[in-house]
Design an enzyme around this catalytic site. Structure first.
Site, short mmCIF file in Angstrom:
data_model
loop_
_atom_site.label_atom_id
_atom_site.label_comp_id
_atom_site.label_asym_id
_atom_site.label_seq_id
_atom_site.Cartn_x
_atom_site.Cartn_y
_atom_site.Cartn_z
N LYS A 55 0.92 -1.36 0.02
CA LYS A 55 -0.14 0.03 -0.04
C LYS A 55 0.87 1.17 0.08
CE LYS A 55 -3.84 -2.44 2.21
NZ LYS A 55 -4.46 -2.68 3.48
N GLN A 99 -5.00 -1.36 9.42
CA GLN A 99 -4.90 -2.84 8.88
C GLN A 99 -5.71 -3.91 9.92
OE1 GLN A 99 -3.79 -3.73 5.85
NE2 GLN A 99 -4.32 -5.88 6.09
N ASP A 122 -11.36 2.70 3.70
CA ASP A 122 -11.65 1.20 3.68
C ASP A 122 -13.38 0.93 3.57
OD1 ASP A 122 -9.74 -0.68 3.84
OD2 ASP A 122 -9.36 -0.67 6.06
N1 GUN Z 1 -7.22 -6.91 6.07
C1 GUN Z 1 -7.59 -7.74 5.22
N2 GUN Z 1 -8.26 -7.21 4.02
C2 GUN Z 1 -8.26 -5.90 4.54
C3 GUN Z 1 -8.65 -4.72 4.11
O1 GUN Z 1 -9.31 -4.45 2.87
N3 GUN Z 1 -8.78 -3.44 4.78
C4 GUN Z 1 -8.11 -3.42 6.08
N4 GUN Z 1 -7.81 -2.28 6.78
N5 GUN Z 1 -7.58 -4.50 6.54
C5 GUN Z 1 -7.71 -5.85 5.78
#
Ligand code: GUN
Length: 289
Positions: A55, A99, A122
């Site tokens: 990211k 996350q 998100d």
């Molecule tokens: N963990 C697995 N997929 C995601 C996601 O799309 N966003 C976040 N914040 N954590 C994750």
């Protein structure tokens, strides 16, 4: 036997990122600053570390600012909430992503609800979930948004299609169903308690598989000509002791029956981060710099 078209998620994600990079350049000309994405990682989960690294790298590649906050697995909930409060107030932070999963002693729902909905890239905050459900704007979760773009790459108008979403998570299944309803699909959400799943899937013109069970959906379950979007990614033992990555759908079988299939890897995976960058730009634009 003709084989299904392989939907190239990597190429489509590249084009989404190029569009975001152009949007970022225009934003910079108009506003002076650039959009910023803050990513919060708690603990040392190896998979989460890889995602967070990807990211950050791609955020910088499209010209945005990246802020990484790495906290010890033992951090208290109050301290995490305090950091989110600070990020909410910062003008150079347009988007905030925490996350998941979080350590057990932290209430993930409380953390998600502490994020300013305008910065919730998100799309997990109940305000954004509600906006998507009512079709009134909002930031939509990244993985389902990516799935929708992939489905539309083979069939731009999804209206009237029978869509079956397998999985009902807050991250993928539920928002996916809402986005497909907004496209005027007839949507069925199947899950672990669904009776006769093969018969339910057989009706679908569009199948979105998001269960997290390796190769569960068989080719024989599919309606000929269906579009198949596979969200799953699992490591299974392969030939000569080498692990291989598979999705929720038996890929080779699906290729014999469907009209278009996403591969694993290289399908949905690359789209998620591309859509996150898209959401960050959108959030920055809505905040007006
Ligand atoms: N963990 C697995 N997929 C995601 C996601 O799309 N966003 C976040 N914040 N954590 C994750």
């Amino acid at each position: 036997m003709t084989q299904a078209k392989i939907i190239d998620g990597k190429a489509i994600a590249d084009s989404v990122r190029r569009e975001v990079a152009e949007g970022v350049a225009a934003f910079k000309r108009q506003q002076g600053g650039v959009p910023g994405l803050a990513v919060v990682l708690v603990g040392e989960d190896p998979a989460s570390k890889v995602y967070v690294g990807t990211k950050a790298k791609q955020t910088i590649e499209v010209g945005m600012a990246s802020f990484e906050h790495k906290l010890e697995a033992t951090v208290g909930e109050a301290e995490l909430l305090k950091l989110i409060g600070e990020l909410n107030r910062r003008r150079d932070v347009s988007g905030i992503l925490v996350q998941l999963p979080l350590p057990k002693h932290i209430d993930a729902a409380k953390v998600i609800e502490a994020i300013d909905p305008a910065k919730d890239v998100d799309g997990f905050h109940p305000i954004n979930a509600g906006r998507i459900a009512t079709g009134s704007g909002g930031l939509a979760p990244c993985t389902p948004t990516g799935c929708l773009i992939l489905a539309k790459s083979v069939q731009p108008k999804l209206e009237g299609l029978d869509a079956v979403v397998i999985g009902r998570s807050n991250i993928v299944g539920k928002p996916m169903a809402q986005l497909l309803l907004n496209e005027n699909c007839t949507v069925t959400v199947a899950h672990s308690r669904t009776r006769d799943l093969p018969a339910v899937v057989k009706r679908a013109d569009l199948v979105i598989a998001a269960v997290g069970r390796a190769e569960m959906v068989r080719g024989s379950w599919l309606k000929p000509g269906a579009i198949v979007i596979d969200v799953g990614i699992q490591r299974v033992p392969g030939a000569a002791g080498k692990a291989r990555l598979v999705g929720d759908v038996a890929y080779q079988e699906a290729m014999e029956v469907a009209s278009a299939v996403t591969p694993v890897p290289g399908g949905v995976g690359p789209m998620t981060v591309a859509c996150l960058l898209q959401n960050t730009l959108k959030a920055a634009q809505a905040q007006g710099g």
